[in-house]
Design an enzyme around this catalytic site. Sequence first.
Site, PDB file in Angstrom:
ATOM      1  N   ASP A   1      -2.785   1.168  10.613  1.00 17.75           N
ATOM      2  CA  ASP A   1      -3.922   2.056  10.876  1.00 17.75           C
ATOM      3  C   ASP A   1      -4.314   1.990  12.340  1.00 17.75           C
ATOM      4  O   ASP A   1      -4.722   2.977  12.934  1.00 17.75           O
ATOM      5  CB  ASP A   1      -5.094   1.681   9.961  1.00 17.75           C
ATOM      6  CG  ASP A   1      -4.746   1.982   8.512  1.00 17.75           C
ATOM      7  OD1 ASP A   1      -4.099   1.132   7.855  1.00 17.75           O
ATOM      8  OD2 ASP A   1      -5.060   3.094   8.049  1.00 17.75           O
TER       9      ASP A   1
ATOM     10  N   CYS B   1       0.839  -1.201   0.000  1.00 16.39           N
ATOM     11  CA  CYS B   1       0.000   0.000   0.000  1.00 16.39           C
ATOM     12  C   CYS B   1       0.877   1.255   0.000  1.00 16.39           C
ATOM     13  O   CYS B   1       1.998   1.226  -0.515  1.00 16.39           O
ATOM     14  CB  CYS B   1      -0.952  -0.036   1.202  1.00 16.39           C
ATOM     15  SG  CYS B   1      -2.276   1.143   1.063  1.00 16.39           S
TER      16      CYS B   1
HETATM   17  P1  RI2 Z   1       0.618   6.262   7.108  1.00 17.21           P
HETATM   18  C1  RI2 Z   1      -3.264   3.453   4.773  1.00 17.21           C
HETATM   19  O1  RI2 Z   1      -4.645   3.247   4.633  1.00 17.21           O
HETATM   20  C2  RI2 Z   1      -2.508   2.126   4.633  1.00 17.21           C
HETATM   21  O2  RI2 Z   1      -3.182   1.049   5.305  1.00 17.21           O
HETATM   22  C3  RI2 Z   1      -1.222   2.511   5.342  1.00 17.21           C
HETATM   23  O3  RI2 Z   1      -0.427   1.396   5.680  1.00 17.21           O
HETATM   24  C4  RI2 Z   1      -1.788   3.212   6.573  1.00 17.21           C
HETATM   25  O4  RI2 Z   1      -2.905   3.965   6.081  1.00 17.21           O
HETATM   26  C5  RI2 Z   1      -0.809   4.075   7.307  1.00 17.21           C
HETATM   27  O5  RI2 Z   1      -0.405   5.125   6.479  1.00 17.21           O
HETATM   28  P2  RI2 Z   1      -5.474   4.024   3.429  1.00 17.21           P
HETATM   29  O6  RI2 Z   1      -5.620   5.434   3.915  1.00 17.21           O
HETATM   30  O7  RI2 Z   1      -0.079   6.900   8.288  1.00 17.21           O
HETATM   31  O8  RI2 Z   1      -4.676   3.902   2.165  1.00 17.21           O
HETATM   32  O9  RI2 Z   1       1.873   5.517   7.510  1.00 17.21           O
HETATM   33  O10 RI2 Z   1      -6.806   3.281   3.354  1.00 17.21           O
HETATM   34  O11 RI2 Z   1       0.823   7.204   5.940  1.00 17.21           O
END
Ligand code: RI2
Length: 294
Positions: A187, A116
Amino acid sequence: MTRVDKVAKSIKSMKVRGARDIAIAAVKCLKELVDDGAGIKELKKAAKMLKAARPSAISLPNAVNYALYLAKKDAYPGKTSKELGRFLDELNRSIEKIAEIGARVIEDGDTILTHCQSDTVVQILKKARKKGKKIKAVCTEARPRHQGYITASMLSAAKIPTTLIIDSAVFHMLRELEVDKVIVGADTVFVDGDVVNKIGSSQIAMSAKKLGIPFIVAAETLKFSPESIMGKMVKIEERDPAEITKIRGVKIRNPAFDITDAEYIDFIITEEGIIPAQEAYHLMREKYGWELKK
Ligand code: RI2
């Protein structure tokens, strides 16, 4: 549409995404309301809307609840705004601290698989590169929203040789590309060290375990859930099936996250240092104190 509606919509639609960035967007919105003279009643209404925007990243309610706590404490006009400004600075500094600590974990010559798009993970890899470590990245695309494309572009722009793969190629490519470590964001981190992260993380962790490859999570304490000490878990967000496809007569499920058991996690990099996943409880107790959130 009010400012709060706009911010809540941008979080729900993933125009603003990433567990830290959605928390920062919500706190910035509340600070703007405070600066416009909003009272506690209006702030509470806004907080409820913002927290409802996405259910799986505890960073969002943690940040919003803390902002409300500061507002309730407001000793004199302007103090809350200053405290919220300080909180936002702290959120931005935490990623710098994690990058510093995380970069030490990465060895020269490492091939790192990411999943991701996590700003936290990207900063760690960029910091390691800046320190002269010659690393390579393998990025999953992270269907259905393909956030991995963002990670691949960011790392390639930072002059890190990067390979993009489809999610289902992980086990094969862990071996084929001789991946040394897997590093993902988070998350939510639960009291027992289980981690909520983008759908597919748990399968990657099990594959890494099978192949003896360290599976590492990078998450600041904002993503730790003190409420899980009282058994309150987060909901796994199910998004619009149309994000995947439409097939007449076929039901489509689109969970955006899954839960990786602590046993598959080698350790968690936080701004307070590196901890075994099972130590999440003690870090939460230190950070959030004994006063558990209701
Ligand atoms: P940072 C994202 O979720 C991904 O799951 C990623 O690993 C997590 O948030 C943490 O992201 P989405 O917003 O806070 O893509 O490290 O659904 O940037």
